[in-house]
Design an enzyme around this catalytic site. Structure first.
Site, short mmCIF file in Angstrom:
data_model
loop_
_atom_site.label_atom_id
_atom_site.label_comp_id
_atom_site.label_asym_id
_atom_site.label_seq_id
_atom_site.Cartn_x
_atom_site.Cartn_y
_atom_site.Cartn_z
N ASP A 37 -12.72 -3.51 0.30
CA ASP A 37 -12.29 -4.81 -0.23
C ASP A 37 -13.33 -5.37 -1.21
OD1 ASP A 37 -9.79 -5.08 0.98
OD2 ASP A 37 -10.62 -5.99 2.79
N LYS A 41 -9.04 -5.78 11.17
CA LYS A 41 -10.18 -5.26 10.39
C LYS A 41 -11.52 -5.36 11.13
CE LYS A 41 -8.34 -6.12 5.75
NZ LYS A 41 -8.59 -6.72 4.43
N ASP A 61 -22.98 1.35 6.58
CA ASP A 61 -23.85 0.15 6.50
C ASP A 61 -23.10 -1.03 5.88
OD1 ASP A 61 -25.83 1.62 7.58
OD2 ASP A 61 -26.91 1.98 5.69
N SER A 108 0.81 -1.23 0.00
CA SER A 108 0.00 0.00 0.00
C SER A 108 0.85 1.28 0.00
CB SER A 108 -0.95 0.00 1.20
OG SER A 108 -1.90 -1.02 1.03
N GLY A 140 -4.92 -11.48 -7.94
CA GLY A 140 -5.19 -10.78 -6.68
C GLY A 140 -4.66 -9.36 -6.69
N GLY A 178 -12.35 -12.80 6.58
CA GLY A 178 -12.76 -11.45 6.23
C GLY A 178 -12.80 -11.20 4.73
N ALA A 179 -11.83 -11.77 4.01
CA ALA A 179 -11.78 -11.55 2.56
C ALA A 179 -12.96 -12.23 1.88
CB ALA A 179 -10.46 -12.07 2.01
N GLY A 216 -13.27 -20.19 1.30
CA GLY A 216 -12.82 -19.49 2.50
C GLY A 216 -13.98 -18.86 3.24
N ALA A 217 -13.76 -18.57 4.52
CA ALA A 217 -14.82 -17.98 5.33
C ALA A 217 -14.27 -16.91 6.27
CB ALA A 217 -15.54 -19.07 6.13
P1 NAP Z 1 -8.55 -15.20 7.29
O1 NAP Z 1 -9.62 -14.34 7.92
O2 NAP Z 1 -7.44 -15.71 8.11
O3 NAP Z 1 -9.31 -16.45 6.60
C1 NAP Z 1 -8.59 -17.44 5.95
C2 NAP Z 1 -9.53 -18.48 5.33
O4 NAP Z 1 -8.73 -19.36 4.57
C3 NAP Z 1 -10.28 -19.32 6.36
O5 NAP Z 1 -11.57 -19.57 5.87
C4 NAP Z 1 -9.45 -20.60 6.41
O6 NAP Z 1 -10.23 -21.75 6.64
C5 NAP Z 1 -8.93 -20.69 4.99
N1 NAP Z 1 -7.66 -21.43 4.95
C6 NAP Z 1 -6.49 -21.03 5.48
N2 NAP Z 1 -5.53 -21.97 5.21
C7 NAP Z 1 -6.15 -22.95 4.53
C8 NAP Z 1 -5.70 -24.19 4.01
N3 NAP Z 1 -4.42 -24.58 4.12
N4 NAP Z 1 -6.59 -24.98 3.37
C9 NAP Z 1 -7.89 -24.60 3.25
N5 NAP Z 1 -8.38 -23.42 3.72
C10 NAP Z 1 -7.51 -22.62 4.36
O7 NAP Z 1 -7.88 -14.43 6.07
P2 NAP Z 1 -8.52 -13.30 5.13
O8 NAP Z 1 -8.27 -11.97 5.71
O9 NAP Z 1 -9.92 -13.68 4.80
O10 NAP Z 1 -7.57 -13.42 3.84
C11 NAP Z 1 -7.59 -14.56 3.00
C12 NAP Z 1 -6.56 -14.39 1.88
O11 NAP Z 1 -6.95 -13.33 1.02
C13 NAP Z 1 -5.15 -14.02 2.39
O12 NAP Z 1 -4.20 -14.72 1.63
C14 NAP Z 1 -5.06 -12.54 2.12
O13 NAP Z 1 -3.72 -12.13 1.90
C15 NAP Z 1 -5.87 -12.45 0.84
N6 NAP Z 1 -6.40 -11.09 0.62
C16 NAP Z 1 -6.07 -10.47 -0.53
C17 NAP Z 1 -6.56 -9.21 -0.79
C18 NAP Z 1 -6.21 -8.53 -2.09
O14 NAP Z 1 -6.41 -7.32 -2.18
N7 NAP Z 1 -5.74 -9.24 -3.10
C19 NAP Z 1 -7.38 -8.55 0.14
C20 NAP Z 1 -7.71 -9.22 1.33
C21 NAP Z 1 -7.20 -10.50 1.56
P3 NAP Z 1 -10.63 -22.26 8.12
O15 NAP Z 1 -11.86 -21.47 8.48
O16 NAP Z 1 -10.86 -23.70 7.90
O17 NAP Z 1 -9.45 -21.96 9.02
#
Ligand code: NAP
Length: 273
Positions: A104, A68, A80, A21, A235, A130-131, A127-128
């Site tokens: 996001d 976040k 909202d 950033s 991404g 924040g993203a 995934g579940a």
């Molecule tokens: P987070 O809140 O930690 O959530 C991670 C998610 O990924 C959870 O649902 C987790 O599943 C799952 N996960 C993690 N390791 C895994 C594995 N080995 N196998 C299967 N599922 C797995 O993270 P987040 O903030 O949502 O971010 C997720 C990704 O998006 C990150 O890599 C982040 O860098 C990326 N991101 C990119 C941007 C962009 O601008 N490009 C913006 C935001 C985020 P469980 O619930 O089973 O633990």
């Protein structure tokens, strides 16, 4: 040139040393000749970020992992959309009040809208966290039908119920006839660098695939998707467009999108792992 009139914006997170950033926003500030500078600070608690923004009189802030959600409790107002997603990645200071919002979801939508229409599309979010929440909100807001898969089923079910989408198991892939796939997990980076949650055989020509992971720029998922003839979205495009929306909130100016994209591409290319 920084002087006594310079206004500041900063990203707060932990870790924050790999954030792109600062490069993206400083390139845009410089390009438009704005007397603004963008900094990065590692903070252990969201409350510390809020205190810093107020004490130092920052123009605004970007909030990243793991703050976040927690930052919401330290702001004067959350819009909202931020409340619907349950996370704030952007803070703007207005007349001593800190307002929180989320860009996001706009990053997801604008990155995807460059290559496809979203209305009516059958989408799967992996995934579940924040993203994933931001992606689900953005896709639903654009009229798409959203399915959700997650390793931890309980977490997946709970998010699907909260956001009114459909939780599905990994085995359901074939019958889902997914048209658009979003990886919102970190799989594909760091220790899982050459891994993907979806196998090459599952990907099809004409499918749209967004991988939120941008280190590396071409993940295993995107390589397989390209081989299958899918339309790939990096991404980096999401990162760019969530930043473009932030820039416009903080400055009120139209963002120089190409300058910001170039700053991201160059910064990634110069990284040495
Ligand atoms: P987070 O809140 O930690 O959530 C991670 C998610 O990924 C959870 O649902 C987790 O599943 C799952 N996960 C993690 N390791 C895994 C594995 N080995 N196998 C299967 N599922 C797995 O993270 P987040 O903030 O949502 O971010 C997720 C990704 O998006 C990150 O890599 C982040 O860098 C990326 N991101 C990119 C941007 C962009 O601008 N490009 C913006 C935001 C985020 P469980 O619930 O089973 O633990």
């Amino acid at each position: 040139m920084i002087n006594a009139q310079t206004a500041y914006v900063a990203i707060f997170g932990n870790p924050v040393a790999h954030s792109l950033s600062p490069q993206m926003h400083n390139a845009a500030f410089n390009h438009l000749g704005l007397n603004l500078a963008f900094l990065a600070f590692k903070v252990n608690k969201a409350a510390e970020a809020a205190v810093a923004i107020r004490t130092l009189g920052l123009r605004g802030a970007s909030i990243t992992i793991p703050h976040k959600e927690a930052i919401m409790g330290h702001l004067d107002e959350v819009d909202d959309v931020g409340r619907a997603i349950g996370a704030v990645n952007t803070v703007v200071a207005q007349e001593d009040r800190l307002l929180g919002c989320n860009t996001d979801w706009l990053g997801v939508v604008r990155a995807l809208e460059q290559v496809t229409e979203l209305g009516g599309k059958r989408c799967l979010v992996l995934g579940a966290g924040g993203a994933a929440r931001a992606a689900i909100f953005g896709l639903q807001n654009s009229g798409a039908e959203v399915f959700l898969m997650n390793r931890n089923q309980e977490r997946g079910h709970s998010l699907a119920a909260e956001m009114n989408c459909i939780f599905v198991e990994w085995q359901s892939w074939d019958r889902l006839e997914i048209q658009l796939l979003v990886n919102a997990t970190p799989v594909g980076m760091s220790a899982t660098r050459d891994q993907s949650l979806i196998s090459a055989e599952q990907l099809k020509g004409g499918m749209v695939v967004l991988d939120m992971v941008y280190r590396p720029l071409e993940t295993r998922l995107l390589k397989d998707a390209a081989t299958a003839g899918s339309i790939c979205v990096s991404g980096l495009e999401m990162l760019l467009h969530q930043g473009v929306a932030q820039f416009e909130i903080w400055t009120g100016e139209e963002a120089p999108v190409e300058v910001m994209r170039q700053a991201l591409v160059e910064s990634l290319a110069n990284e040495t792992d």
